[in-house]
Scaffold this motif. Structure first.
Motif, short mmCIF file in Angstrom:
data_model
loop_
_atom_site.label_atom_id
_atom_site.label_comp_id
_atom_site.label_asym_id
_atom_site.label_seq_id
_atom_site.Cartn_x
_atom_site.Cartn_y
_atom_site.Cartn_z
N TYR A 166 -13.63 0.75 9.42
CA TYR A 166 -13.06 -0.18 10.40
C TYR A 166 -12.65 -1.49 9.73
N HIS A 167 -13.56 -2.05 8.93
CA HIS A 167 -13.35 -3.36 8.32
C HIS A 167 -12.25 -3.33 7.26
N ARG A 168 -12.26 -2.30 6.44
CA ARG A 168 -11.33 -2.26 5.31
C ARG A 168 -9.99 -1.64 5.67
N ILE A 169 -9.98 -0.70 6.60
CA ILE A 169 -8.77 0.07 6.90
C ILE A 169 -8.19 -0.26 8.27
N HIS A 170 -9.02 -0.15 9.31
CA HIS A 170 -8.51 -0.19 10.68
C HIS A 170 -7.90 -1.54 11.06
N ILE A 171 -8.52 -2.63 10.62
CA ILE A 171 -8.02 -3.96 11.02
C ILE A 171 -7.35 -4.69 9.86
N SER A 172 -6.87 -3.94 8.89
CA SER A 172 -6.22 -4.58 7.75
C SER A 172 -5.02 -5.40 8.21
N PRO A 173 -4.87 -6.62 7.71
CA PRO A 173 -3.72 -7.45 8.09
C PRO A 173 -2.45 -7.06 7.36
N LYS A 174 -2.54 -6.16 6.39
CA LYS A 174 -1.38 -5.72 5.62
C LYS A 174 -1.31 -4.20 5.59
N PRO A 175 -0.13 -3.64 5.33
CA PRO A 175 -0.05 -2.20 5.08
C PRO A 175 -0.94 -1.84 3.88
N LEU A 176 -1.61 -0.71 3.99
CA LEU A 176 -2.54 -0.30 2.95
C LEU A 176 -1.97 0.87 2.15
N ILE A 177 -2.18 0.83 0.84
CA ILE A 177 -1.75 1.93 -0.03
C ILE A 177 -2.98 2.51 -0.70
N ILE A 178 -3.09 3.84 -0.62
CA ILE A 178 -4.20 4.55 -1.26
C ILE A 178 -3.59 5.61 -2.17
N SER A 179 -4.00 5.62 -3.41
CA SER A 179 -3.43 6.56 -4.36
C SER A 179 -4.52 7.48 -4.91
N GLU A 180 -4.10 8.44 -5.74
CA GLU A 180 -5.05 9.42 -6.27
C GLU A 180 -5.97 8.82 -7.32
N GLY A 181 -5.48 7.88 -8.11
CA GLY A 181 -6.28 7.33 -9.20
C GLY A 181 -6.12 5.84 -9.34
N LYS A 182 -7.05 5.23 -10.08
CA LYS A 182 -7.03 3.78 -10.28
C LYS A 182 -5.76 3.33 -11.00
N THR A 183 -5.31 4.13 -11.95
CA THR A 183 -4.16 3.72 -12.75
C THR A 183 -2.87 3.69 -11.94
N ASP A 184 -2.83 4.47 -10.86
CA ASP A 184 -1.61 4.50 -10.04
C ASP A 184 -1.26 3.13 -9.51
N TYR A 185 -2.27 2.32 -9.20
CA TYR A 185 -2.00 0.99 -8.67
C TYR A 185 -1.33 0.11 -9.71
N THR A 186 -1.72 0.27 -10.96
CA THR A 186 -1.06 -0.48 -12.03
C THR A 186 0.40 -0.10 -12.11
N TYR A 187 0.69 1.21 -12.06
CA TYR A 187 2.08 1.67 -12.12
C TYR A 187 2.89 1.10 -10.96
N LEU A 188 2.31 1.17 -9.75
CA LEU A 188 3.03 0.71 -8.56
C LEU A 188 3.32 -0.79 -8.63
N LYS A 189 2.34 -1.57 -9.06
CA LYS A 189 2.54 -3.02 -9.14
C LYS A 189 3.62 -3.37 -10.17
N GLU A 190 3.61 -2.67 -11.31
CA GLU A 190 4.64 -2.94 -12.32
C GLU A 190 6.01 -2.54 -11.80
N ALA A 191 6.09 -1.43 -11.07
CA ALA A 191 7.36 -0.98 -10.51
C ALA A 191 7.88 -1.96 -9.46
N ILE A 192 6.96 -2.48 -8.65
CA ILE A 192 7.35 -3.46 -7.63
C ILE A 192 7.93 -4.70 -8.29
#
Length: 588
Positions: A356-382
């Protein structure tokens, strides 16, 4: 063990003046001198009050940003000195002081453990703990303590930085560790007193506790007066406390016999260390109220009289409960429990509330990926596509993003990334791999049925590789959506529930083989060598890297992130546009 600060006791002992202290804190001597000597008192601190558990007000002095910056570094330096002197205790249960500790595995739990299963437990409180330490006391410690013996000018500079109006301010980052150093003579004196009378002693900040299995509690430490229900400190205890420069808060002394509920630092200690039952009931009530109604008010049992609680506060209480109860249970994810071996209630409640706290009432769109490194790739691409209007609007706030020589101004991402933390693994089944993302999607749909509706709820976007390992996700989507069409990762996204979207990594035109996110980078970077080692980006479960190979973690940090602006992220564009479609509501 990782160091708390890059300087320690050896470097501090060599300090002779203000310039030496400034060097250890990483600031210019003029900056330190101006902050402590030339800044008016009215500009040094901002005073405000917070409610204590008993409803009284506690005065907090918050330092200005410059002072806070230097006091934070001083705090880390002194914590490192503390660790250099005392190290990590082999048996935490034998330590006398358990508060204001770092890297020493000490807490209110270890403090309470010293007093379990006792006939008598006596608690007392030291009055005005931080104000008890005046400037002269702080300066004298750094001058004369045999572990420090600093030069007079250095000791004066540290004391001027740490003190305000002749006392340690409650609210300054450096006050806790300094108070811990200065309270050691008290611990030595009270431990000696406890031994003389066959008692066990411990202290947590300003809370002191004595316990024993003697048939009668030693009157030199505490005795009932004038009626048995009211206990006061004995003459020997009061003398030692006064001699060490402290004063007893007479309104907070209490004796607890084994036939009644016993507590130390708000934890029950009758047979073992546990959370108070009424505290747990109050936290549970608040959690259910927040999840079902969107608001919660603390009951009297939480000692906060009907004040509205934020979601952060409720989650903080549940984390506290988990921290204590986990000590007597084997820590494992919720998924490891079965119907025949159900998870304890506190874990199920914490799992629901974390979602509820982390997902349901998030003030921003949430992105969940398969691995930790995916977030690094996505941020660099953005960042590579930050000049694109839609990307800049939906995925990153360029005005807040840190640049060279400029610190970040708040949260600069337009979306939030659900990190693969221990809590995410334990409560959300997010620990890496496409199989766990299927479990998360099932949990999300199941749990959101229990939660109150959120107006303008933000989307939850699950990004998965477009390969054979994602077949379980395609099967789940087809069953959940009752889709008549084939679900195989060929669409740009799949809407699974009201706010849950699954986004496959897009396949380049004409490509039939499996696609994983690293394949969106140019071939030259996929073959990039580090110190003669070649990348190994696809590993089977349990497979170890060879000395001639490096894995995803180094590829993300030492290749992609380290070469920001050089790595062509053009192939990420279709994926980012899909994320924008979902974030701005274009996707239906």
């Amino acid at each position: 063990m990782k160091k708390i600060y890059h300087h320690g006791l050896a470097e501090l002992r060599r300090c002779s003046d203000l310039s030496d202290v400034a060097h250890l804190l990483g600031v210019e001597p003029k900056f330190l001198s101006k902050s402590i000597y030339k800044t008016a008192d009215v500009n040094k601190y901002q005073a405000f009050e917070i409610k204590k558990k008993n409803g009284a007000d506690r005065k907090i002095l918050a330092p200005n940003p410059d002072l806070k910056f230097m006091q934070s570094r001083l705090s880390r330096l002194l914590y490192q000195c503390y660790l250099d002197i005392f190290g990590t205790p082999k048996n935490p249960m034998r330590v006398l002081s358990h508060g204001f500790q770092k890297k020493r595995d000490l807490s209110i739990y270890t403090n309470a453990c010293r007093h379990t299963s006792r006939r008598f437990v006596f608690n007392a409180d030291l009055e005005d703990f931080f104000p008890s330490f005046n400037f002269g006391r702080v300066r004298g410690f750094f001058l004369k303590h045999n572990k420090f013996e600093l030069g007079e000018k250095a000791a004066t500079a540290i004391s001027q930085l740490a003190c305000f109006q002749n006392s340690l301010p409650q609210g300054a980052p450096s006050s806790p560790i300094i108070s811990e150093f200065l309270a050691q003579p008290l611990d030595v004196a009270l431990q000696k007193l406890a031994k003389e009378h066959r008692c066990t002693y411990s202290r947590y900040v300003d809370d002191i506790s004595f316990s024993t299995n003697l048939r009668q509690f030693p009157s030199k430490i505490a005795f009932p007066f004038p009626i048995p229900e009211k206990w006061i400190v004995g003459p020997s205890l009061e003398r030692e406390i006064t001699r060490c420069g402290f004063k007893v808060n007479t309104s907070k002394t209490r004796m607890q016999g084994r036939t009644h509920w016993q507590s130390v630092t708000n934890l029950t200690v009758n047979e073992g260390v546990n959370i108070k039952k009424h505290y747990y009931k109050g936290a549970r009530y608040c959690a259910y109220a927040m999840m079902t109604k969107g608001e919660a008010h603390a009951s009297n049992k939480l000692n906060i009289k009907y004040d509205a609680l934020s979601s952060d506060q409720v989650w903080g209480k549940l984390r506290h409960i988990c921290d204590i109860k986990d000590r007597s249970n084997t820590i494992q994810p919720l998924r490891n429990y079965t119907s025949s071996n159900p998870a304890p209630h506190y874990l199920r409640l914490s799992g629901d509330y974390f979602h509820y706290h982390r997902i349901h009432i998030s003030p921003k769109p949430l992105i969940i990926s398969e691995g930790k490194t995916d977030y690094t790739y996505l941020k660099e691409a953005i960042l590579w596509h930050k000049s694109n209007a839609r990307v800049a609007t939906n995925l990153v706030d360029i005005s807040r993003f840190p640049t060279k020589g400029k610190k970040a101004n708040g949260d600069h991402w337009g979306v939030d990334f659900v990190k693969h933390s221990k809590s995410a693994d334990r409560f959300l089944d997010v620990s890496g791999g496409g199989g766990n993302l299927v479990k998360f999607c099932k949990l999300h749909i199941e749990r959101t049925k229990k939660f109150h509706a959120v107006e303008g709820q933000k989307p939850v976007i699950v990004i998965v590789d477009n390969d054979k390992q994602s077949e379980g996700m395609w099967t789940f989507i087809k069953r959940e959506t009752n889709s008549l069409a084939k679900v195989d990762g060929s669409k740009t996204y799949y809407k699974v529930s009201s706010n849950l979207y699954v986004v496959p990594i897009p396949k380049p035109a004409g490509l039939v083989e499996d696609v994983y996110i690293e394949m969106l980078f140019p071939d030259e970077w996929l073959k990039y060598e580090l110190d003669g080692r070649k990348p190994k980006l696809r590993q089977k479960k349990g497979e170890k890297l060879q000395p001639s190979e490096y894995g995803k973690g180094e590829f993300a940090s030492k290749v992609i992130r380290a070469n920001r602006g050089k790595v062509d992220c053009s192939e990420f564009y279709p994926l980012l546009q899909t994320l924008c479609d979902i974030a701005d509501g274009t996707a239906t």
